[in-house]
Structure formats: C-alpha cells, structure tokens
Design a protein around this motif. Structure first.
Motif, PDB file in Angstrom:
ATOM      1  N   SER A 129      -6.926  -0.805  -6.628  1.00  0.00           N
ATOM      2  CA  SER A 129      -7.158   0.548  -6.243  1.00  0.00           C
ATOM      3  C   SER A 129      -8.254   0.887  -7.368  1.00  0.00           C
ATOM      4  O   SER A 129      -8.633   1.810  -6.884  1.00  0.00           O
ATOM      5  N   ARG A 134     -11.452   2.654  -5.612  1.00  0.00           N
ATOM      6  CA  ARG A 134     -12.107   3.572  -5.930  1.00  0.00           C
ATOM      7  C   ARG A 134     -13.453   4.092  -6.029  1.00  0.00           C
ATOM      8  O   ARG A 134     -14.559   4.800  -6.146  1.00  0.00           O
ATOM      9  N   LYS A 161      -2.627   3.535  -2.574  1.00  0.00           N
ATOM     10  CA  LYS A 161      -2.686   3.272  -3.960  1.00  0.00           C
ATOM     11  C   LYS A 161      -2.346   1.375  -3.321  1.00  0.00           C
ATOM     12  O   LYS A 161      -1.671   1.559  -2.670  1.00  0.00           O
ATOM     13  N   TYR A 162      -2.817   0.510  -4.473  1.00  0.00           N
ATOM     14  CA  TYR A 162      -1.941  -0.523  -4.150  1.00  0.00           C
ATOM     15  C   TYR A 162      -0.578  -0.962  -5.564  1.00  0.00           C
ATOM     16  O   TYR A 162      -1.270  -0.408  -5.983  1.00  0.00           O
ATOM     17  N   SER A 163       0.307  -1.237  -4.944  1.00  0.00           N
ATOM     18  CA  SER A 163       1.444  -1.373  -6.115  1.00  0.00           C
ATOM     19  C   SER A 163       2.134  -2.976  -5.543  1.00  0.00           C
ATOM     20  O   SER A 163       2.157  -2.912  -4.697  1.00  0.00           O
ATOM     21  N   GLN A 179      -3.158  10.178  -4.148  1.00  0.00           N
ATOM     22  CA  GLN A 179      -3.755   8.596  -3.821  1.00  0.00           C
ATOM     23  C   GLN A 179      -3.039   8.199  -3.169  1.00  0.00           C
ATOM     24  O   GLN A 179      -2.287   7.771  -3.865  1.00  0.00           O
ATOM     25  N   HIS A 235      -9.228   3.987   2.751  1.00  0.00           N
ATOM     26  CA  HIS A 235      -7.859   4.452   1.916  1.00  0.00           C
ATOM     27  C   HIS A 235      -6.492   4.346   2.099  1.00  0.00           C
ATOM     28  O   HIS A 235      -5.792   3.916   1.269  1.00  0.00           O
ATOM     29  N   ARG A 290       1.340  -1.574   0.148  1.00  0.00           N
ATOM     30  CA  ARG A 290      -0.323  -0.149   0.098  1.00  0.00           C
ATOM     31  C   ARG A 290       0.999   1.270  -0.166  1.00  0.00           C
ATOM     32  O   ARG A 290       2.069   1.458   0.365  1.00  0.00           O
ATOM     33  N   GLU A 335      -3.151  -2.685  -9.443  1.00  0.00           N
ATOM     34  CA  GLU A 335      -4.126  -1.696 -10.629  1.00  0.00           C
ATOM     35  C   GLU A 335      -5.872  -2.065 -10.092  1.00  0.00           C
ATOM     36  O   GLU A 335      -6.310  -1.478  -9.948  1.00  0.00           O
TER      37      GLU A 335
END
Length: 788
Positions: free
Chosen positions: A606, A610, A543-545, A541, A787, A479, A603
């Motif tokens: 994420s 949203r 996000k996941y990665s 923002q 978030h 995250r 991706e």
C-alpha cells in the motif's frame, strides 16, 4: 531520604492511580508513621503537588496526576510557519502555531501535546505543540547545485520540493564537489535550529546530471521520491538466466488451454501483456468467461533477488516518457508477457456467468496458454463500436467472440450498476513528448467499449478469486475500500446542496447507490467533473489488507488483485497463495505459512503504491506546467474546480489546472462565503463557484514549482448574486496568500482518496485531477492507475 521518599510516594500513587489517599493512610501503607516522618510526607506531597505530579481531590486526599497520553502523528507544514499534526484519521488535525513546531519539516513524525482541546461542536480544532521529532521525513534532498563558497560551505542545493522550497540547503566539503548547474542528491546532516530556522546543512552524494540535460527533470522527481529505478546486479543476473521458452517439465500439473481462442486486448504501446481473455456462449445460454494471467510467481520465487527487488518496488511506475518496471524487461516484456503465438505459463480463472451477471460456477487453476491474437483497444473498438468493415474482415474469425464479449460486458455492467458500483469517468490526459522529453501536446484519451469490456472481465475475475478464498477461511490478500467517513460525506452532501444537487438518503447508512445516483444527477452538467473530484476526496483510500471487508466503491463484498502480476506485487502474492493452498490444502499447518507475512505485505505494498502514484502525479504536473510555458498570454476556456479564500483553482479542457489568485481579481473586492463555497464581489456582487465556466488568460508558469497562474478574461460576464457578506478583515482581497488548499488555517485537505475502477481506476491529485487505468496496460507515455 527525601529523594527516596519522593520516589516511594510517586510509585505508590502511580501504582494505584485509580485511588486517592489521605496523608495518614499513605503514611500507614508506607510504614512511616512517626511524627517526624509524617511531617516529611506532608512536605513531600506539597512539593509533588507544586510539580503537578500529585493532585488533591475534593475530599482532600492525594492522587497521582494522570499521565497525558503521548500523541504522535505526521506534521504537515505551511509556508507561513504554522502546521497541523495528523494523528488519528477519525480525529481533527492538531493546529501548531509557528512558535511551537520545534522546526519540524513537512512529513516528519512528531510527538505533540494538546495545549487547547477543540470545541465540541467542531467549529474549532485542537491546538498543540510539538515536543519531539521522532523521525525526519527528509533524510536526503534533490536539487540544482549552485556554487557559493562561504563560511566553510562550497555552495547550496536549490530545493524544488514545494514543501521545503523556502529553506536554504548549504553543502559542506565532505562529499562530492559538484559543478554549477548539476542536479545532485544530498544527505541532510543538520536540520533547522533556533539559530538558523530556515537553513539545513548536508553533504552532496550523487550527481544526476546537468539541469538542462534531457530527462534529468524526471529523474530528479524519481530521486526525490526515493524510487528504486536501477536493478542490482544479482537481480539482472537472475533475470538473464531465465529461459526464453517453457519446458515440458514446467507444464506438468497444468491444464493445457492452448487450443482456446484466447486474445490479449491492450493499448498499442503496451509491451507487458499480462492478461488474456476468451468468451463463448454455452449450450445452456450462459457465458463462459476465461481470464488467464501471466504466472509471474513461477519465475519470481520467494526469497530470490528478483523477489526481494519486486517487493521493494511494489509496483511499476508509469511516467511521461518512461516506465520504471517492477521486473526487469527480460521478464516483463519477455517470458512473462503473453505474446501471440507462443506458449506461456498462466494462472486461470474460468467463470460461468448467467444472464443476470452472476457467477454460477468457477474454476481457478495453473495453466499453459497461447494467445491467438495481439489485439488493441483501437482495433476492437473498430469492430464492436464503429463496425468498420475493413477491421472486421481482417479479424473475421474473432468477430463473433468480440460481439459476445460486448454482450457479456453489458450484462456485467448492468449487474454492477444495480448493486450501486460507482463508475468515475473523469477525463484522462496523455502528455505527448518529443525525443528530448519536451511536451508537445496534451491529448485526452478515449475510453471506448473495449476498454470497459476488459475492465468488466478483470473485475469479475478479481471478485471471484477473492470470494473463493474468503469462503475457504484461509489467510489471503485482499484489496479493500472502506465506507467513507461520516463527516467527510456530510461535508460533501452539504456541498452538493449548495450547487443545487441535494442528496436524499440516510447519511448514517451510506450505500454506494446513493453516490452512484449523484453522478447520474450531474452527468452532462458543467459541474460534473468537479462533483467527481469532491466525491473522490470524501472517500477513503483503497488499500491492501489481509482482512476481507469488501470494496465500497465497487459495491463488492469481496475483492482482490489477481490480474496484473507483472506490475503489482500483491497480484504475484495472490498467485502464490492460490498455488500454495492447491498443493498443501487448507489445514492449520498450511494456513500458518503466510498468516504473519500477509499484514506486512499488505502494508508495504500500500505504501509503495502511494509512492508510485505520488511520483506519477508530480511528473505529470511538472510536464503539464512545462507544456504551458509556451502558451503564456493565450486565452483558454476553463471551469472553476475549487474555490478558496485566496482565489480560484481552474481546470482547462486539457486537464491542466491552475490558480487565479485573489490579488489578480482586480475588478472588485472578493470575499469568501464559506457556506456557499463561493467568492463574491463586495461592490458588483459577481459570484464565482465550483463548476462555473469561465475564460482565463495564462499569465505565469513555474515548472519547478508546478505552478500555473491565470487571470480572468472578462470578470463582468460572471453571474451576480443577491448574497451579501459582512465586511471582515480576514476575508480581504489578497489575504491568505498561500497557493495550497487549506490556506484558511483549517484542517488539511487530504487528497488521494482513490477508488478502484476494477482492473483500472481513478486518482485525485492535489492541484487537480487526472485519471488512469491499471488493468489493460497503459501507454508508456500516458497515465495509468492502480487504485482499485
């Protein structure tokens, strides 16, 4: 021959685009050196120059005109017809005037050509034109059906989505034939054209129910966001086949921790209990912290219908009066829920933490656990905050552990503050509804010591797991939260200077501590919530990665989501990865298993996050508007939350936001002073700025459009200013009429730059702010956030 020669010349010049050629040299290289052929070459080059495919250099030589790069992005339309294309997060959006939109709708992916570049000083952005609509954002719509047989149509769907509400949607007789007042979904078969620029055509596909039926309003929002909400038969069947108790075989290879006094601490309404904790003081003075999480990955095996559906949903979505779960309730509230007194399969992260809050030892492993008590935030707060004797007597055996937990939390909190973690503490609203789904009250949630305690423990576990696998150098899911963009931060700091809170520090070397100090500086002031809002908007923002780049908002070098697998697919993925590397090692073969999958999972999840947040936001704003319908004519205390050319956005104490349109500010002609982000009266010099307390009267509510309109009760009580503004036509009262932010024709305001608050977090919504936490199970009727 001319056509072939033209193609030959083009191919030769384009193949050597960095070079230029004289006509003689070009003829020689093409092997066309005869006098008649040379004349033809000259004529062809002249034609290509007229077509702007060839250009003449300063030396009189010929060169291929460089191809324009094809720019593509997302179109964001305005009610007045113009729009902006966002094509690069580091570049200003491209303005598109109404004649150059190709009738693109909000959210369409488009190709765009630059007609006029932006000014180097940033005072004016680029202008362009849409050349192609790549994909349409709206393939289907949701709305109320109105019967009106005409021109081959059976009626129309009244669109309630604000982004397309100005369009008519006509319904053909090809699909179902709804009755008047039914809310339906419809597929788009024809988009706006030059002949009918404000009309779409489509086929009615499914009836959701009558517009007056309880719950249909929320279902309409769910359908509008294309949110999966019904489980397919094969998913239900697989869930029904899961045993309700665990077997001895399932316990093999797991560490038995059933004798440890683990407890769950959640809100009263929570039914999906996915985390249990335990704390004790060690002989060396350090603390043992155990965070034990439901092992959802044991029941949701890769490639099964359950896994496919959980991946598609990505997250549970918490709406006002219902939850749309990621997993069927038989799992989420049953075998995966850490209910008291029963054995459960879990994934554990045990940490030894010293007096400075540093994790000095840790262990991550699959386990078998048993919760010794189902505690609520209310009860634990009564023990550690209120020191309520009755509650302390009821849980006398656990009281010492709760006091140790409170002490450990304070240590962890001090450590996070020292490294600069940003702690947003915006008010969180719970919308109370009756049996019909009608809102009866909006109340603010308390965030007590127990809530913060659980947050600290989940943060510690998430960081520990992330660092462990980062140091193993294996593919993993993280995250992340990037350092904010320089221009956004610069604008935020300028805003702070305007309201009297200048920031000291190097903007080019931004650290979380600088923003933490801002929040400390404004704590307790009327503008506190507004500064938090503006700060959130200045951030990127979370996000996941598959790459570990750290988490700016938390001031953490390593972060992941490990603690909520019942309602977040990334957490389930993290559990799978932990077990995979434990079983197969960390060699190249083991690493190859997930290497290509993780970027796609990151991706997709994420995006689904949203989608869930947007759905929750729309339902919240709709229900808040519905609640306010019964309060038209009443007076409220409010704070100015945003100032625009077209009016003031204000926030009530119950978190409802609304607009005072400049046309309703009748006591003077008000003009927008951009430098001071203020509206100033030309005659009496009254000023309205962000953070200013005012009294307002509710004059209009539109539930369908989520609009709440106010007027000033006593404008004469506003402070005056020595600021003087020059008379300009475009700042006149009533100009700029739109309700949305960015109505001045400038770049769009991008909201939702969320920052994780560990196990829980904050979010920013378009017309205001709401706060939710995602760690210790939110109320099914309240807001919730994931978030961080």
């Amino acid at each position: 021959m001319t056509i072939n020669l033209k193609e030959q010349i083009q191919q030769h010049l384009q193949g050597n685009s960095e070079l230029s050629f004289s006509a003689e040299k070009l003829a020689a290289q093409l092997g066309l050196q005869g006098a008649d052929q040379f004349t033809t070459i000259i004529q062809t080059l002249a034609q290509l120059e007229r077509e702007k495919k060839v250009q003449v250099t300063d030396r009189g030589e010929f060169q291929a005109v460089p191809k324009k790069p094809v720019l593509s992005g997302i179109f964001h339309g305005n009610d007045k017809g113009f729009g902006f294309v966002a094509y690069d997060p580091d570049e200003p959006d491209i303005y598109v005037n109404p004649d150059h939109t190709m009738h693109a709708l909000n959210g369409d992916e488009v190709e765009v050509d630059i007609l006029r570049p932006g000014k180097p000083d940033g005072s004016q952005g680029p202008e362009g034109q849409v050349t192609k609509i790549i994909t349409h954002h709206y393939e289907s719509v949701v709305g109320e059906f109105k019967m009106a047989a005409e021109n081959g149509y059976i009626g129309e769907v009244v669109l309630k989505d604000k982004k397309i509400s100005k369009y008519k949607f006509m319904v053909t007789d090809k699909g179902i034939h709804p009755t008047d007042g039914e809310v339906v979904t419809a597929d788009v078969t024809r988009y706006p054209t030059d002949d009918e620029p404000k009309t779409m055509v489509g086929i009615a596909k499914e009836s959701i129910g009558n517009k007056d039926d309880p719950g249909v309003d929320i279902l309409s929002v769910v359908y509008a966001h294309d949110l999966p909400h019904e489980f397919p038969e094969d998913v239900v069947e697989q869930a029904n086949n899961v045993e309700e108790s665990i077997t001895e075989e399932e316990k093999e290879g797991r560490i038995d921790i059933t004798n440890q006094p683990l407890v769950t601490i959640d809100s009263i309404e929570s039914k999906d209990l996915d985390d249990a904790v335990v704390v004790w003081r060690m002989d060396n003075g350090n603390y043992h912290l155990g965070v034990h999480i439901a092992d959802v990955s044991h029941y949701v095996q890769e490639g099964t219908p359950l896994d496919r559906e959980a991946y598609e949903r990505g997250t549970s979505v918490y709406l006002t009066d219902r939850v749309i779960p990621m997993l069927p309730r038989r799992l989420s509230n049953g075998i995966c829920s850490l209910n008291p007194g029963v054995e459960r399969l879990s994934m554990s992260c045990e940490m030894e933490i010293n007096g400075e809050g540093k994790v000095v030892n840790h262990k991550i492993f699959p386990s078998v656990m048993k919760s010794h008590a189902r505690m609520t935030y209310k009860a634990v707060n009564a023990i550690v905050e209120a020191h309520d004797e009755k509650t302390r007597t009821q849980y006398r055996d656990l009281v010492p552990m709760f006091e140790d937990m409170a002490d450990l939390h304070r240590i962890l909190l001090k450590m996070r503050k020292h490294r600069g973690a940003i702690d947003f503490d915006a008010p969180e609203a719970k919308i109370v509804v009756d049996e019909e789904g009608h809102p009866t009250d909006i109340v603010l949630r308390d965030r007590g010591l127990s809530e913060r305690m659980i947050e600290s423990f989940m943060l510690a576990a998430n960081e520990t797991v992330a660092e462990h696998f980062k140091r193993l150098h294996v593919p993993f899911l993280y995250r992340t939260h990037e350092t904010p963009d320089g221009e956004r931060v610069k604008s935020f700091f300028e805003f702070l200077s305007v309201i009297g809170h200048p920031v000291h520090g190097d903007i080019n070397n931004l650290k979380p501590k600088m923003l933490q100090n801002v929040l400390k500086d404004v704590a307790g002031t009327p503008e506190e919530q507004m500064v938090q809002t503006m700060m959130l908007r200045s951030m990127k923002q979370a996000k996941y990665s598959d790459q570990s780049i750290g988490h700016f908002g938390l001031g953490a070098d390593f972060y992941t989501h490990f603690t909520s697998p019942i309602r977040r697919y990334p957490d389930t993925t993290v559990h799978r990865l932990i077990k995979w590397y434990a079983k197969h090692g960390t060699g190249e073969e083991a690493k190859a298993k997930y290497e290509e999958q993780l970027p796609e999972i990151a991706e997709h999840t994420s995006v689904t996050e949203r989608r869930g947040i947007d759905t929750e936001r729309d339902v919240d704003s709709m229900k808040k508007a519905e609640y306010m319908e019964e309060h038209v004519g009443e007076t409220f205390n409010a704070v100015v939350s945003s100032v625009m050319k077209f009016g003031l956005f204000v926030s009530l104490e119950n978190t409802v936001e609304g607009l005072i349109h400049i046309s309703n500010m009748q006591d003077d002609y008000y003009e927008y002073v951009e430098k001071h982000m203020a509206l100033v009266g030309r005659r009496y010099h009254r000023i309205f700025q962000i953070g200013q307390p005012i009294q307002v009267k509710l004059i209009r509510v539109d539930k369908d459009q989520r609009e709440v309109d106010f007027e000033l009760v006593d404008p004469k009580s506003a402070p005056t200013t020595k600021l003087r503004v020059p008379r300009t036509d475009d700042h006149r009262r009533g100009n700029g009429g739109g309700r949305g932010r960015g109505g001045n024709g400038g770049n769009r305001n991008r909201d939702h730059h969320g920052v994780d608050n560990g196990h829980k977090n904050n979010r920013q919504i378009n017309r205001g702010q709401a706060r939710r936490r995602d760690g210790s199970k939110p109320s099914q009727h309240g807001s919730h956030n994931n978030h961080r």
